[in-house]
Write a protein that holds these residues in place. Sequence first.
Motif, mmCIF file in Angstrom:
data_model
loop_
_atom_site.group_PDB
_atom_site.id
_atom_site.type_symbol
_atom_site.label_atom_id
_atom_site.label_comp_id
_atom_site.label_asym_id
_atom_site.label_seq_id
_atom_site.Cartn_x
_atom_site.Cartn_y
_atom_site.Cartn_z
ATOM 1 N N ARG A 228 18.787 6.088 80.547
ATOM 2 C CA ARG A 228 17.395 6.330 80.997
ATOM 3 C C ARG A 228 16.523 6.667 79.572
ATOM 4 O O ARG A 228 15.147 6.964 80.024
ATOM 5 C CB ARG A 228 16.935 6.536 82.203
ATOM 6 N N GLN B 70 19.271 9.348 91.582
ATOM 7 C CA GLN B 70 18.759 7.973 91.061
ATOM 8 C C GLN B 70 17.020 8.452 91.330
ATOM 9 O O GLN B 70 16.441 7.700 90.287
ATOM 10 C CB GLN B 70 19.513 7.385 91.509
ATOM 11 N N TRP C 239 26.707 11.408 85.912
ATOM 12 C CA TRP C 239 24.919 11.653 86.176
ATOM 13 C C TRP C 239 24.844 11.706 84.730
ATOM 14 O O TRP C 239 23.775 10.564 84.626
ATOM 15 C CB TRP C 239 24.701 12.400 86.915
ATOM 16 N N LEU D 216 15.832 15.905 83.411
ATOM 17 C CA LEU D 216 16.091 15.946 85.176
ATOM 18 C C LEU D 216 16.741 16.974 85.310
ATOM 19 O O LEU D 216 17.714 17.359 84.368
ATOM 20 C CB LEU D 216 16.997 14.761 85.294
ATOM 21 N N LEU E 249 19.697 16.121 80.891
ATOM 22 C CA LEU E 249 20.062 16.367 82.256
ATOM 23 C C LEU E 249 20.748 17.601 82.325
ATOM 24 O O LEU E 249 21.602 17.398 80.976
ATOM 25 C CB LEU E 249 20.587 15.926 82.655
ATOM 26 N N LEU F 52 15.678 9.475 88.455
ATOM 27 C CA LEU F 52 15.549 9.344 87.440
ATOM 28 C C LEU F 52 14.633 8.393 86.833
ATOM 29 O O LEU F 52 13.272 7.772 86.352
ATOM 30 C CB LEU F 52 17.264 8.544 86.848
ATOM 31 N N ASP F 53 14.642 7.913 88.886
ATOM 32 C CA ASP F 53 13.487 6.668 88.919
ATOM 33 C C ASP F 53 11.850 6.548 88.747
ATOM 34 O O ASP F 53 10.855 5.451 88.397
ATOM 35 C CB ASP F 53 13.848 5.610 90.294
ATOM 36 N N VAL G 160 16.275 10.218 79.252
ATOM 37 C CA VAL G 160 16.167 11.685 80.191
ATOM 38 C C VAL G 160 16.813 12.690 79.983
ATOM 39 O O VAL G 160 18.492 12.238 79.864
ATOM 40 C CB VAL G 160 16.322 11.357 81.675
ATOM 41 N N ASP H 241 12.591 16.303 88.869
ATOM 42 C CA ASP H 241 12.451 15.675 87.923
ATOM 43 C C ASP H 241 10.372 16.271 86.786
ATOM 44 O O ASP H 241 10.215 16.684 87.806
ATOM 45 C CB ASP H 241 12.895 14.320 88.170
ATOM 46 N N ALA I 91 21.466 9.325 83.299
ATOM 47 C CA ALA I 91 20.509 9.632 82.698
ATOM 48 C C ALA I 91 20.080 9.465 81.062
ATOM 49 O O ALA I 91 19.111 8.989 80.629
ATOM 50 C CB ALA I 91 20.825 11.076 81.766
#
Length: 168
Positions: A58, A89, A51, A101, A62, A92-93, A60, A118, A55
Motif C-alpha cells: 500500500r 487492515q 503485516w 502505521l 510500518l 491500512l484502508d 505505507v 495510523d 504495508a
Amino acid sequence: ADLAQPLMEIKTNLARLEDLVQDHLSLLRVGHLVRTPQDLGAALQNWATAWQGLAVARGVTLQVEGVATLGQMPFHPSTLHRALLNLVQNALDAMGPGGTLTVRGQATATQVQLHVQDTGVGIPAAQRARLFEPLYTTKPGGSGLGLYMVHEIVAAHAGCVTVKSEAG
C-alpha cells in the motif's frame, strides 16, 4: 474470450468470503478460548513480519515499537492475531501511500497495552460511537463484523479496546 478479469474478480471475492468465514469462526470460538502463557512480544514480531508485506503493497511505512519487552502473557494466538490483523487492515484502508502505521506495545505492572495507530483520515464522532456494534459498517461491501469481533476477542482476553480519533 479473455478470462483474466472475471477470474481475478472471483479470486478477490473468494478472499473476502474466506475473511468473513474466519471472522465468524473467531466469534464462535471466543466464548471458550484457552489462553496459555506465551511470549507476546515474539508473537507480535512474527505477525508484524507478515503485516510488513501488506504495508509495503500500500506504500505505507510500518513501525513496530516496544514489543520486545512485553514478556509472558496468557493469550490465544490465532484469535488475538485475527483481532490485530483486523485493526492493521482497517488502518491500512484509512491511509493512502506515504502513510505510517505504528504498532506499539507497552507493559505496566498489571497490564499490557497494544496500540495500533495510523496517519489516516480520522473517524467522525458519530461513527466512533458505533464502531464496535455488530453489523455496523461504513465500508462498501463491509460485513460490519470486524471491529465487533475485535471487541469480543479483546474482552475474551480480559481486556478492553478503546478508540481515539478525530475526523481529519
